[in-house]
Write a protein that holds these residues in place. Sequence first.
Motif, mmCIF file in Angstrom:
data_model
loop_
_atom_site.group_PDB
_atom_site.id
_atom_site.type_symbol
_atom_site.label_atom_id
_atom_site.label_comp_id
_atom_site.label_asym_id
_atom_site.label_seq_id
_atom_site.Cartn_x
_atom_site.Cartn_y
_atom_site.Cartn_z
ATOM 1 N N VAL A 28 0.734 -1.140 0.044
ATOM 2 C CA VAL A 28 0.079 -0.079 -0.239
ATOM 3 C C VAL A 28 0.871 1.320 0.138
ATOM 4 O O VAL A 28 0.414 2.313 0.606
ATOM 5 C CB VAL A 28 -0.881 0.108 1.089
ATOM 6 C CG1 VAL A 28 -2.012 -1.239 1.079
ATOM 7 C CG2 VAL A 28 -0.242 -0.112 2.594
ATOM 8 N N GLU A 29 2.169 1.129 -0.498
ATOM 9 C CA GLU A 29 3.110 2.269 -0.564
ATOM 10 C C GLU A 29 2.324 3.274 -1.661
ATOM 11 O O GLU A 29 1.797 2.805 -2.627
ATOM 12 C CB GLU A 29 4.209 1.952 -1.100
ATOM 13 C CG GLU A 29 5.108 1.278 0.004
ATOM 14 C CD GLU A 29 5.572 2.368 1.292
ATOM 15 O OE1 GLU A 29 6.113 3.466 0.502
ATOM 16 O OE2 GLU A 29 5.343 2.167 2.227
ATOM 17 N N PRO A 30 2.635 4.433 -1.732
ATOM 18 C CA PRO A 30 2.147 5.375 -2.909
ATOM 19 C C PRO A 30 2.434 4.835 -4.013
ATOM 20 O O PRO A 30 3.588 4.273 -4.450
ATOM 21 C CB PRO A 30 2.831 6.654 -2.427
ATOM 22 C CG PRO A 30 3.301 6.812 -1.165
ATOM 23 C CD PRO A 30 3.537 5.297 -0.644
ATOM 24 N N GLY A 31 1.461 4.897 -5.117
ATOM 25 C CA GLY A 31 1.640 4.515 -6.187
ATOM 26 C C GLY A 31 1.361 3.068 -6.652
ATOM 27 O O GLY A 31 1.200 2.404 -7.941
ATOM 28 N N THR A 32 1.045 2.277 -5.611
ATOM 29 C CA THR A 32 0.498 0.948 -5.524
ATOM 30 C C THR A 32 -0.816 0.807 -5.999
ATOM 31 O O THR A 32 -1.763 1.531 -5.682
ATOM 32 C CB THR A 32 1.033 -0.025 -4.597
ATOM 33 O OG1 THR A 32 0.230 0.612 -3.480
ATOM 34 C CG2 THR A 32 2.307 0.123 -4.097
#
Length: 194
Positions: A38-42
């Motif tokens: 759930v990191e940014p961009g995922t």
Amino acid sequence: MRVGLTGGIGSGKSTVSALLAERGAVVIDSDLLSREVVEPGTEGLAAVVARFGDGVLDADGRLDRPALGAIVFADDAARRDLEAIVHPLVRARAAELERAAGEDAVVVHDVPLLVETGQTDAYDVVVVVDVPTETQVERLVQQRGMAEVDARARITAQATRERRTGAADHVVDNTGSLEELTQSVDSLWETLTS
């Protein structure tokens, strides 16, 4: 060998995981993977925001875990929705890491919700780290700064001790000292590698 390692929140599962890694296990930590997916961009973060709204993002566009936690630990349906998004992504990433470990490795999957998600049959051995509920509450309040009501809500959201230990091939009691825990893990490692 595939080992499923679990335990209730505040049981010391992460300590057992680290001790097993020191002995040569390849540890795949589902908590770490649940953050990675759930990191940014995922796609994971996009799906979480689509379901729960922009209110679960911080000012930097990262997942605001306390905000999301306040939603999902108060609403079983919301928690199941979150699990339906994150768990398949975590399992896929764990499978990649396990393949990379090689056939001869003792691969320990550190999975907090192993019993709750019905995954016990996926492992050769299931290890449960266990402490009494009141010990969990005490640790969460003292070590993590949680309010007692929040600690109890998180414990209640997980499987009962009886359900977890009933699914175990090995139970590691973590009510004693670190030295006692280390001795228990040494004994467990000997069993796993013999």
